[in-house]
Design a protein around this motif. Structure first.
Motif, PDB file in Angstrom:
ATOM      1  N   UNK A 254       4.428 -49.365 -11.889  1.00 45.41           N
ATOM      2  CA  UNK A 254       5.259 -48.761 -12.935  1.00 45.41           C
ATOM      3  C   UNK A 254       5.482 -47.278 -12.665  1.00 45.41           C
ATOM      4  N   UNK A 255       4.430 -46.569 -12.267  1.00 50.42           N
ATOM      5  CA  UNK A 255       4.582 -45.148 -11.960  1.00 50.42           C
ATOM      6  C   UNK A 255       5.529 -44.939 -10.783  1.00 50.42           C
ATOM      7  N   UNK A 256       5.397 -45.796  -9.782  1.00 51.42           N
ATOM      8  CA  UNK A 256       6.279 -45.679  -8.615  1.00 51.42           C
ATOM      9  C   UNK A 256       7.734 -45.863  -9.018  1.00 51.42           C
ATOM     10  N   UNK A 257       8.000 -46.896  -9.843  1.00 47.27           N
ATOM     11  CA  UNK A 257       9.382 -47.154 -10.249  1.00 47.27           C
ATOM     12  C   UNK A 257       9.947 -46.004 -11.060  1.00 47.27           C
ATOM     13  N   UNK A 258       9.161 -45.503 -12.002  1.00 54.48           N
ATOM     14  CA  UNK A 258       9.659 -44.437 -12.889  1.00 54.48           C
ATOM     15  C   UNK A 258       9.818 -43.120 -12.142  1.00 54.48           C
ATOM     16  N   UNK A 259       8.756 -42.700 -11.463  1.00 54.75           N
ATOM     17  CA  UNK A 259       8.762 -41.382 -10.835  1.00 54.75           C
ATOM     18  C   UNK A 259       9.719 -41.328  -9.657  1.00 54.75           C
ATOM     19  N   UNK A 260       9.664 -42.342  -8.779  1.00 55.51           N
ATOM     20  CA  UNK A 260      10.492 -42.295  -7.572  1.00 55.51           C
ATOM     21  C   UNK A 260      11.973 -42.233  -7.918  1.00 55.51           C
ATOM     22  N   UNK A 261      12.378 -43.020  -8.899  1.00 55.95           N
ATOM     23  CA  UNK A 261      13.792 -43.046  -9.247  1.00 55.95           C
ATOM     24  C   UNK A 261      14.267 -41.681  -9.750  1.00 55.95           C
ATOM     25  N   UNK A 262      13.600 -41.171 -10.759  1.00 53.56           N
ATOM     26  CA  UNK A 262      14.060 -39.927 -11.363  1.00 53.56           C
ATOM     27  C   UNK A 262      13.855 -38.726 -10.434  1.00 53.56           C
ATOM     28  N   UNK A 263      12.781 -38.702  -9.686  1.00 59.47           N
ATOM     29  CA  UNK A 263      12.556 -37.576  -8.778  1.00 59.47           C
ATOM     30  C   UNK A 263      13.590 -37.564  -7.665  1.00 59.47           C
ATOM     31  N   UNK A 264      13.990 -38.745  -7.191  1.00 60.28           N
ATOM     32  CA  UNK A 264      15.023 -38.778  -6.148  1.00 60.28           C
ATOM     33  C   UNK A 264      16.342 -38.223  -6.671  1.00 60.28           C
ATOM     34  N   UNK A 265      16.684 -38.581  -7.923  1.00 64.64           N
ATOM     35  CA  UNK A 265      17.903 -38.015  -8.533  1.00 64.64           C
ATOM     36  C   UNK A 265      17.770 -36.509  -8.679  1.00 64.64           C
ATOM     37  N   UNK A 266      16.623 -36.060  -9.144  1.00 62.86           N
ATOM     38  CA  UNK A 266      16.416 -34.621  -9.324  1.00 62.86           C
ATOM     39  C   UNK A 266      16.500 -33.891  -7.993  1.00 62.86           C
ATOM     40  N   UNK A 267      15.934 -34.481  -6.945  1.00 61.17           N
ATOM     41  CA  UNK A 267      15.976 -33.822  -5.638  1.00 61.17           C
ATOM     42  C   UNK A 267      17.382 -33.677  -5.116  1.00 61.17           C
ATOM     43  N   UNK A 268      18.160 -34.748  -5.225  1.00 63.83           N
ATOM     44  CA  UNK A 268      19.540 -34.686  -4.725  1.00 63.83           C
ATOM     45  C   UNK A 268      20.363 -33.677  -5.513  1.00 63.83           C
ATOM     46  N   UNK A 269      20.250 -33.704  -6.826  1.00 64.88           N
ATOM     47  CA  UNK A 269      21.026 -32.780  -7.653  1.00 64.88           C
ATOM     48  C   UNK A 269      20.572 -31.332  -7.470  1.00 64.88           C
ATOM     49  N   UNK A 270      19.280 -31.121  -7.314  1.00 62.96           N
ATOM     50  CA  UNK A 270      18.801 -29.757  -7.080  1.00 62.96           C
ATOM     51  C   UNK A 270      19.327 -29.215  -5.757  1.00 62.96           C
ATOM     52  N   UNK A 271      19.366 -30.077  -4.731  1.00 63.57           N
ATOM     53  CA  UNK A 271      19.917 -29.640  -3.452  1.00 63.57           C
ATOM     54  C   UNK A 271      21.396 -29.310  -3.574  1.00 63.57           C
ATOM     55  N   UNK A 272      22.132 -30.140  -4.337  1.00 61.89           N
ATOM     56  CA  UNK A 272      23.559 -29.860  -4.537  1.00 61.89           C
ATOM     57  C   UNK A 272      23.754 -28.554  -5.294  1.00 61.89           C
ATOM     58  N   UNK A 273      22.915 -28.316  -6.303  1.00 58.97           N
ATOM     59  CA  UNK A 273      23.025 -27.072  -7.064  1.00 58.97           C
ATOM     60  C   UNK A 273      22.716 -25.860  -6.185  1.00 58.97           C
ATOM     61  N   UNK A 274      21.732 -25.985  -5.304  1.00 57.84           N
ATOM     62  CA  UNK A 274      21.387 -24.861  -4.423  1.00 57.84           C
ATOM     63  C   UNK A 274      22.526 -24.531  -3.464  1.00 57.84           C
TER      64      UNK A 274
END
Length: 448
Positions: free
Chosen positions: A224-244
């Motif tokens: 459950x932690x893998x499903x929740x964290x991996x999904x949202x963190x991957x979105x956050x990483x991609x968007x943070x890179x785009x914002x940078x």
């Protein structure tokens, strides 16, 4: 005579405490035998008692070996029976204690001798020999007028014959009682050992079940932690890179990307908080979940906002699904889209297909990534695919994951994940289910 595992049951050796108890019993019986023999001598019932050395030998053999009765049951019984014979044959003035000692010795053979065949035949041999001695003594005494002078010997049912019958019955009951109580003690000890062995096995099984339950809970939490964290963190990483990358030349786009990061972080925190709450207070779980295939559109929107064009296709007639199936299918799509963002490379697109058939419901996530996805190209590799298989397997389904066939040459195949779960469609309701049966309506019309 087997225990729960089929092996021959062996009675435990006597403890030092029980051996000390036997020694004390033997000494006590020897003292009691000496005392009662002196009392019997005082009564004068035996005109010519045995010599003192015969007296001491008979009483000693009948009592003192009982100190080793549990360790050497058969030899002790033989020695005690020899002492009993000496006391009876050579006029040692003792009757009570030597009979008690012989009973204890025969009982111990039945209760403690591990070789059961030897235990049976030893008691039969000792009892038979002593009864034979009794019969011979009665026959000899029948022709000796000095023996039992007060008993008449004339006639078939004379007083002496009656006395002989009483002696035989008493001895048969004596030896039969020793045999019965010895066997009963052995069987009771064996039954107790079986119960204890069963208790140990049940306790071991309980501990094993508890350990397995803990392990399964840990796997479920990790999944459950893998499903929740991996999904949202991957979105956050991609968007943070785009914002940078766009913060200087395109502040509006950068702000939009940061909004997605903020929203993904908020959603991740909420799901983690809900998971922790469920773990702390499982009784408060209502049995429903906020995620399911009804929220696939949200996953599609998140994937698109993360820069992966994604399409949702629904085939068949949607229908309600069991809660566990609903959550499992949602998590498969969530994990598969997370893997697309992580491994498919730039420019990849994804398709999500949800199919409802008569007997199953199926989700399929495919992409056209051009780069080999490390750790995902082999069957069963990766924690993500393992978690998918565990989730879908728990609801009776299957998961297929692997490289797609290249469409336009090497490197253009992409990756595909397909999960299928049995979910029979509900039986159709007859058209007349909510109305009166035609025959009943017709009958009613006739009655009217």
């Amino acid at each position: 005579m087997t225990d729960l595992r089929g092996a021959e049951w062996v009675r435990p050796k006597p403890s030092p405490r029980s051996m000390r108890g036997d020694l004390g019993l033997a000494v006590l019986l020897a003292f009691a035998a000496l005392t009662t023999s002196l009392l019997y001598q005082r009564t004068g019932l035996i005109a010519e008692p045995a010599e003192p050395w015969v007296w001491g030998l008979g009483l000693g053999l009948a009592t003192l070996p009982l100190s080793l009765r549990r360790r050497y049951p058969v030899p002790v019984a033989v020695i005690v029976s020899v002492g009993f014979f000496i006391c009876g044959q050579f006029a040692v003035p003792e009757i009570l204690i030597v009979n008690i000692c012989l009973f204890i010795a025969l009982y111990t053979v039945g209760a403690w001798e591990e070789r059961r065949a030897l235990a049976v035949w030893a008691r039969i041999a000792i009892g038979g020999a002593l009864i034979l001695w009794l019969v011979l003594s009665l026959i000899i005494s029948s022709s000796d007028t000095d023996a039992f002078p007060g008993l008449s010997r004339s006639g078939l049912f004379s007083a002496y014959a009656t006395f002989a019958v009483i002696q035989l019955i008493t001895n048969l009951m004596y030896f039969g009682g020793a045999y019965y109580f010895g066997e009963r003690s052995w069987r009771a000890a064996r039954a107790q050992a079986r119960l204890e062995a069963q208790g140990r096995e049940l306790e071991l099984e309980r501990q094993t079940s508890a350990a397995q339950a803990v392990a399964l809970d840990r796997i479920a939490i990790a999944r459950e932690l893998h499903d929740v964290v991996a999904h949202h963190v991957s979105v956050m990483g991609i968007q943070a890179a785009a914002a940078r990358r766009s913060i200087e030349r395109d502040p509006v786009r950068s702000a939009a990307a940061l909004e997605v990061v903020e929203e993904s972080a908020h959603t991740a925190v909420e799901e983690l908080r809900r998971l922790v709450h469920t773990l702390r207070t499982p009784e408060a779980e209502t049995g429903s979940s906020t995620v399911g295939i009804a929220q696939l559109a949200t996953l599609i929107a998140e994937s698109q906002s993360a820069g992966v064009p994604t399409t949702l296709i629904v085939a068949g007639d949607p229908r309600p699904l069991p809660m566990l199936v609903d959550v499992a299918l949602y998590r498969v799509v969530q994990e598969a889209l997370t893997n697309v963002r992580k491994h498919a490379g730039r420019g990849a697109t994804a398709d999500v297909r949800l199919r409802f058939t008569a007997g199953t419901v199926e989700v399929e996530v495919s992409d056209d990534g051009v780069r080999q996805r490390a750790g995902e190209h082999s069957e069963g590799a990766g924690l993500g695919i393992r978690g998918m298989r565990e989730r879908i397997g728990a609801v009776g389904g299957t998961v297929q994951a692997g490289r797609r066939e290249p469409a336009l040459g090497a490197g253009t195949g992409g990756f595909l994940v397909r999960a299928s779960v049995p979910a029979p469609a509900p039986a159709p309701t007859p058209a007349y289910a909510n109305s009166a049966h035609p025959a009943e309506s017709e009958a009613g019309a006739i009655d009217a």
